[in-house]
Design an enzyme around this catalytic site. Structure first.
Site, short mmCIF file in Angstrom:
data_model
loop_
_atom_site.label_atom_id
_atom_site.label_comp_id
_atom_site.label_asym_id
_atom_site.label_seq_id
_atom_site.Cartn_x
_atom_site.Cartn_y
_atom_site.Cartn_z
N HIS A 1 1.13 -45.75 -75.48
CA HIS A 1 0.22 -45.76 -76.62
C HIS A 1 -1.20 -45.94 -76.10
CE1 HIS A 1 3.35 -46.93 -79.76
NE2 HIS A 1 3.98 -47.30 -78.65
N HIS B 1 6.87 -43.49 -73.62
CA HIS B 1 5.56 -43.09 -74.13
C HIS B 1 4.57 -44.22 -73.91
CE1 HIS B 1 7.94 -44.87 -77.38
NE2 HIS B 1 6.80 -45.39 -77.80
P1 AMP Z 1 7.41 -47.59 -79.96
O1 AMP Z 1 7.51 -48.64 -81.02
O2 AMP Z 1 6.65 -48.04 -78.74
O3 AMP Z 1 8.74 -46.96 -79.63
O4 AMP Z 1 6.49 -46.47 -80.59
C1 AMP Z 1 6.98 -45.34 -81.23
C2 AMP Z 1 5.81 -44.76 -81.99
O5 AMP Z 1 6.14 -43.42 -82.31
C3 AMP Z 1 5.50 -45.48 -83.30
O6 AMP Z 1 4.18 -45.98 -83.25
C4 AMP Z 1 5.68 -44.38 -84.36
O7 AMP Z 1 4.71 -44.45 -85.36
C5 AMP Z 1 5.52 -43.13 -83.53
N1 AMP Z 1 6.19 -41.94 -84.05
C6 AMP Z 1 7.49 -41.84 -84.47
N2 AMP Z 1 7.76 -40.57 -84.84
C7 AMP Z 1 6.62 -39.86 -84.63
C8 AMP Z 1 6.24 -38.50 -84.82
N3 AMP Z 1 7.12 -37.60 -85.32
N4 AMP Z 1 4.99 -38.12 -84.51
C9 AMP Z 1 4.10 -39.02 -84.03
N5 AMP Z 1 4.38 -40.32 -83.81
C10 AMP Z 1 5.62 -40.73 -84.13
#
Ligand code: AMP
Ligand code: ZN
Length: 135
Positions: free
Chosen positions: A102, A100
């Site tokens: 951001h 993903h």
């Molecule tokens: P990373 O630390 O780069 O793996 O980012 C994962 C991101 O996913 C974090 O910022 C979380 O807040 C976000 N996240 C986890 N579960 C969900 C969800 N169900 N819907 C939206 N964002 C999520």
């Protein structure tokens, strides 16, 4: 689709999201633990873990959509700038093992800080030699 993957479940519509964009290959939605207002995640619907196991064709589409969604956020939220962040591996802070990007909107003078520190030029020179030039 990977069974235990929360982002696959979101892409499949099994877990709800605050959708910002969708097409056949890509989905974007608000991060539920935002760094700033409008913090958005852009994912391919097909499961891969990170940058290194994602096909280049997918990355090309994904980055084009990141651009599209960022432009949309900038207009919709009147933000002044934004970060693009993409973590790979737990050591880099990746908590969800589905690639993903951001998009983190920024406003002039807002308090989020990624501080730069002056580098040691000799160290940087040696490091560049050690790393080499990618062909
Ligand atoms: P990373 O630390 O780069 O793996 O980012 C994962 C991101 O996913 C974090 O910022 C979380 O807040 C976000 N996240 C986890 N579960 C969900 C969800 N169900 N819907 C939206 N964002 C999520
Ligand atoms: Zn997944």
């Amino acid at each position: 689709m990977k069974n235990d993957c929360v982002f696959c479940a979101i892409a499949a519509g099994e877990i709800p999201c605050f959708k910002v964009y969708e097409d056949e290959l890509v989905l974007a939605y608000l991060d539920i633990n935002p760094f700033s207002e409008g913090h958005t995640l852009v994912i391919p619907k097909a499961h891969t873990t990170g940058l290194l196991d994602t096909p280049e064709e997918t990355l090309a589409v994904l980055l084009a959509r990141v651009k599209k969604v960022a432009a949309h956020l900038k207009t919709a939220l009147c933000c002044d700038g934004f970060h693009i962040l993409q973590n790979n591996g737990a050591a880099a802070g990746q908590t969800v093992g589905h690639i993903h990007f951001h998009i983190v909107p920024r406003r002039n003078g807002d308090p989020i800080e990624f501080a730069n520190r002056p580098g040691d030029m000799e160290h940087l020179k040696a490091l560049a030699t050690r790393i080499g030039v990618c062909r």
